[in-house]
Design an enzyme around this catalytic site. Structure first.
Site, PDB file in Angstrom:
ATOM      1  N   HIS A   1     -10.306  20.430  27.021  1.00 51.58           N
ATOM      2  CA  HIS A   1     -10.221  20.012  25.621  1.00 51.58           C
ATOM      3  C   HIS A   1     -10.440  18.512  25.452  1.00 51.58           C
ATOM      4  CE1 HIS A   1      -7.281  23.624  25.311  1.00 51.58           C
ATOM      5  NE2 HIS A   1      -8.529  24.016  25.171  1.00 51.58           N
TER       6      HIS A   1
ATOM      7  N   TYR B   1       2.787  16.164  26.421  1.00 54.30           N
ATOM      8  CA  TYR B   1       1.728  15.216  26.069  1.00 54.30           C
ATOM      9  C   TYR B   1       2.287  14.129  25.165  1.00 54.30           C
ATOM     10  CZ  TYR B   1      -1.360  19.232  27.054  1.00 54.30           C
ATOM     11  OH  TYR B   1      -2.006  20.301  27.619  1.00 54.30           O
TER      12      TYR B   1
END
Length: 182
Positions: free
Chosen positions: A66, A136
């Site tokens: 991604h 994240y």
């Protein structure tokens, strides 16, 4: 004594593997996982505006590769907070001397390591244990209309995934190959 974050170059411009320097005693250990000054000293962006977590039930779960496209490109600090994952980043910056090169490594809760993924690099991982969680920290808020990516098995990147993929989303299977977009 104050612990520091140990930065190890990945071979991709601006990307680093971060390892905590642990101070241990009978209670366990203490370690620093983020330091604005240490990131700035390397010319990296220390801004964090959003944090997210990916929980994965089964070993063999793959997410990626991604990337966020302009104008919502993001720096990411990626850490495995439970379990372990084989992590991969791919340099997709045409002007970079490491364009289309790949870095892989294992992130694990036990090691406490993390990877700094600068803007313009794609990211993906394959879980190596059941119940793996990836955390994240990102420099910009997620923008769905800027979300993009490439197939995890794209021969242009030749990521050496260490185990078979057992769980993957249809969205990730439908991602294009690099040659289809170049």
């Amino acid at each position: 004594m104050r612990p520091k974050v140990i930065f190890r170059p990945t071979g991709l411009e601006g990307a680093f593997l971060l390892e905590p320097e642990r101070i241990e005693d009978e209670r366990g250990y203490f370690a620093r996982t983020f330091c604005r000054q240490e990131l700035e000293a390397l010319g990296l962006s220390p801004d964090i505006v959003q944090c997210s977590v990916s929980f994965n039930h089964r070993r063999g779960t793959l997410r990626g590769l991604h990337i966020q496209r302009p104008p919502h490109q993001e720096d990411k600090l990626v850490r495995c907070s439970a379990g372990a994952a084989f992590d991969a980043i791919v340099d997709l910056r045409p002007q970079s001397p490491t364009f289309r090169r790949t870095w892989t490594g294992v992130l694990s809760a036990a090691a406490g390591n993390q990877v700094f993924v600068p803007k313009g690099l794609a990211h993906g991982f394959l879980t190596l244990e059941d119940r793996t969680e990836i955390a994240y920290q990102m420099s910009v808020a997620y923008a769905p209309h800027s979300a993009a990516g490439y197939r995890y098995d794209d021969p242009a990147f030749a990521v050496p995934w260490p185990e078979p993929v057992r769980v993957i989303s249809q969205r990730d299977l439908d991602l294009p190959r690099f040659a289809e977009t170049a």
